[in-house]
Design a protein around this motif. Structure first.
Motif, PDB file in Angstrom:
ATOM      1  N   ILE A  58     -18.259  -6.294   1.324  1.00  0.00           N
ATOM      2  CA  ILE A  58     -19.427  -5.484   1.320  1.00  0.00           C
ATOM      3  C   ILE A  58     -20.135  -5.956   2.818  1.00  0.00           C
ATOM      4  N   PHE A  59     -20.073  -7.367   2.847  1.00  0.00           N
ATOM      5  CA  PHE A  59     -20.600  -7.756   4.224  1.00  0.00           C
ATOM      6  C   PHE A  59     -19.658  -8.126   5.382  1.00  0.00           C
ATOM      7  N   VAL A  60     -18.508  -8.294   4.957  1.00  0.00           N
ATOM      8  CA  VAL A  60     -17.375  -8.629   5.990  1.00  0.00           C
ATOM      9  C   VAL A  60     -16.083  -7.672   5.904  1.00  0.00           C
ATOM     10  N   ALA A  61     -16.109  -6.708   6.203  1.00  0.00           N
ATOM     11  CA  ALA A  61     -15.208  -5.559   5.824  1.00  0.00           C
ATOM     12  C   ALA A  61     -13.696  -5.918   6.007  1.00  0.00           C
ATOM     13  N   PRO A  62     -13.306  -6.740   7.235  1.00  0.00           N
ATOM     14  CA  PRO A  62     -11.880  -7.253   7.037  1.00  0.00           C
ATOM     15  C   PRO A  62     -11.476  -7.822   6.121  1.00  0.00           C
ATOM     16  N   LEU A  63     -12.315  -8.537   5.488  1.00  0.00           N
ATOM     17  CA  LEU A  63     -11.936  -9.423   4.336  1.00  0.00           C
ATOM     18  C   LEU A  63     -11.775  -8.784   3.372  1.00  0.00           C
ATOM     19  N   GLY A  64     -12.680  -7.795   3.010  1.00  0.00           N
ATOM     20  CA  GLY A  64     -12.658  -6.920   1.891  1.00  0.00           C
ATOM     21  C   GLY A  64     -11.541  -5.824   1.899  1.00  0.00           C
ATOM     22  N   ALA A  65     -10.991  -5.633   3.039  1.00  0.00           N
ATOM     23  CA  ALA A  65      -9.796  -4.784   3.257  1.00  0.00           C
ATOM     24  C   ALA A  65      -8.578  -5.611   2.748  1.00  0.00           C
ATOM     25  N   ALA A  66      -8.489  -6.807   3.290  1.00  0.00           N
ATOM     26  CA  ALA A  66      -7.417  -7.813   2.895  1.00  0.00           C
ATOM     27  C   ALA A  66      -7.396  -7.854   1.335  1.00  0.00           C
ATOM     28  N   ALA A  67      -8.622  -8.383   0.738  1.00  0.00           N
ATOM     29  CA  ALA A  67      -8.587  -8.551  -0.562  1.00  0.00           C
ATOM     30  C   ALA A  67      -8.131  -7.199  -1.168  1.00  0.00           C
ATOM     31  N   ALA A  68      -8.574  -6.114  -1.053  1.00  0.00           N
ATOM     32  CA  ALA A  68      -8.426  -4.876  -1.683  1.00  0.00           C
ATOM     33  C   ALA A  68      -6.641  -4.671  -1.398  1.00  0.00           C
ATOM     34  N   GLY A  69      -6.418  -4.755  -0.451  1.00  0.00           N
ATOM     35  CA  GLY A  69      -4.824  -4.586  -0.114  1.00  0.00           C
ATOM     36  C   GLY A  69      -4.093  -5.431  -0.966  1.00  0.00           C
ATOM     37  N   GLY A  70      -4.320  -6.768  -1.156  1.00  0.00           N
ATOM     38  CA  GLY A  70      -3.579  -7.638  -2.165  1.00  0.00           C
ATOM     39  C   GLY A  70      -3.779  -7.368  -3.438  1.00  0.00           C
ATOM     40  N   LEU A  71      -4.949  -6.769  -3.965  1.00  0.00           N
ATOM     41  CA  LEU A  71      -5.055  -6.405  -5.342  1.00  0.00           C
ATOM     42  C   LEU A  71      -4.118  -4.967  -5.651  1.00  0.00           C
ATOM     43  N   THR A  72      -4.166  -4.203  -4.732  1.00  0.00           N
ATOM     44  CA  THR A  72      -3.268  -2.727  -4.492  1.00  0.00           C
ATOM     45  C   THR A  72      -2.204  -3.159  -4.953  1.00  0.00           C
ATOM     46  N   ALA A  99      -4.956   0.224  -8.924  1.00  0.00           N
ATOM     47  CA  ALA A  99      -4.199   0.312  -7.785  1.00  0.00           C
ATOM     48  C   ALA A  99      -4.812   1.643  -6.821  1.00  0.00           C
ATOM     49  N   ILE A 100      -5.266   2.646  -7.370  1.00  0.00           N
ATOM     50  CA  ILE A 100      -5.738   3.589  -6.840  1.00  0.00           C
ATOM     51  C   ILE A 100      -7.296   3.313  -6.027  1.00  0.00           C
ATOM     52  N   LEU A 101      -8.094   2.716  -7.007  1.00  0.00           N
ATOM     53  CA  LEU A 101      -9.221   2.244  -6.817  1.00  0.00           C
ATOM     54  C   LEU A 101      -9.214   1.165  -5.567  1.00  0.00           C
ATOM     55  N   ASN A 102      -8.299   0.294  -5.732  1.00  0.00           N
ATOM     56  CA  ASN A 102      -8.090  -0.619  -4.284  1.00  0.00           C
ATOM     57  C   ASN A 102      -7.589  -0.049  -3.144  1.00  0.00           C
ATOM     58  N   ALA A 103      -6.602   0.869  -3.403  1.00  0.00           N
ATOM     59  CA  ALA A 103      -6.247   1.476  -2.137  1.00  0.00           C
ATOM     60  C   ALA A 103      -7.220   2.344  -1.461  1.00  0.00           C
ATOM     61  N   THR A 104      -8.105   3.018  -2.258  1.00  0.00           N
ATOM     62  CA  THR A 104      -9.329   3.762  -1.654  1.00  0.00           C
ATOM     63  C   THR A 104     -10.060   2.698  -1.087  1.00  0.00           C
ATOM     64  N   LEU A 105     -10.333   1.424  -1.450  1.00  0.00           N
ATOM     65  CA  LEU A 105     -11.395   0.517  -1.104  1.00  0.00           C
ATOM     66  C   LEU A 105     -10.591   0.260   0.380  1.00  0.00           C
ATOM     67  N   VAL A 106      -9.376  -0.230   0.445  1.00  0.00           N
ATOM     68  CA  VAL A 106      -8.709  -0.442   1.914  1.00  0.00           C
ATOM     69  C   VAL A 106      -9.164   0.604   2.777  1.00  0.00           C
ATOM     70  N   TYR A 107      -9.012   1.858   2.468  1.00  0.00           N
ATOM     71  CA  TYR A 107      -9.489   2.865   3.564  1.00  0.00           C
ATOM     72  C   TYR A 107     -10.824   2.790   3.762  1.00  0.00           C
ATOM     73  N   LEU A 108     -11.697   2.586   2.881  1.00  0.00           N
ATOM     74  CA  LEU A 108     -13.128   2.589   3.263  1.00  0.00           C
ATOM     75  C   LEU A 108     -13.584   1.467   3.969  1.00  0.00           C
ATOM     76  N   PHE A 109     -12.946   0.110   3.642  1.00  0.00           N
ATOM     77  CA  PHE A 109     -13.217  -0.958   4.313  1.00  0.00           C
ATOM     78  C   PHE A 109     -12.863  -0.771   5.715  1.00  0.00           C
TER      79      PHE A 109
END
Length: 112
Positions: A58-72, A99-109
């Motif tokens: 939420i504060f560091v978008a690249p970290l969120g994208a990487a984490a959400a990608g890993g969870l996906t 999986a869908i939730l976190n893939a969506t988060l990757v996009y949003l991040f």
């Protein structure tokens, strides 16, 4: 606002599932059933790390994208494991949804 809501949902879900995977008895049996008892602690630990990464994203978008990608990826592998042992489709709904939730988060991040 959508990003924060979805990130909080994912983080809370994986805090719960990670803790459950590490410390509760039912997941031990599930990992035995999957034929992968030795990766239970790793999976639970990565769920907790992923939850923290998504929350911090939420504060560091690249970290969120990487984490959400890993969870996906983790949830897609979980779906593959369930498919391989011929689990009922209803048992695949949580992993598919996450999986869908976190893939969506990757996009949003990435587009945030």
């Amino acid at each position: 606002m959508l990003l924060v809501t979805l990130a909080a949902t994912s983080a809370l879900a994986f805090l719960y599932y990670g803790g459950e995977t590490l410390f509760a008895n039912p997941p031990r049996g599930e990992f035995e059933r999957y034929g992968m008892p030795k990766i239970r602690v790793f999976v639970g630990s990565m769920q907790l790390v992923g939850a923290a990464g998504v929350a911090l994203g939420i504060f560091v978008a690249p970290l969120g994208a990487a984490a959400a990608g890993g969870l996906t990826l983790m949830m897609l592998l979980g779906l593959a494991a369930r498919y391989k042992i011929r689990d009922a489709p209803r048992l695949m709904v949580p992993a598919g949804t996450l999986a869908i939730l976190n893939a969506t988060l990757v996009y949003l991040f990435v587009t945030h």
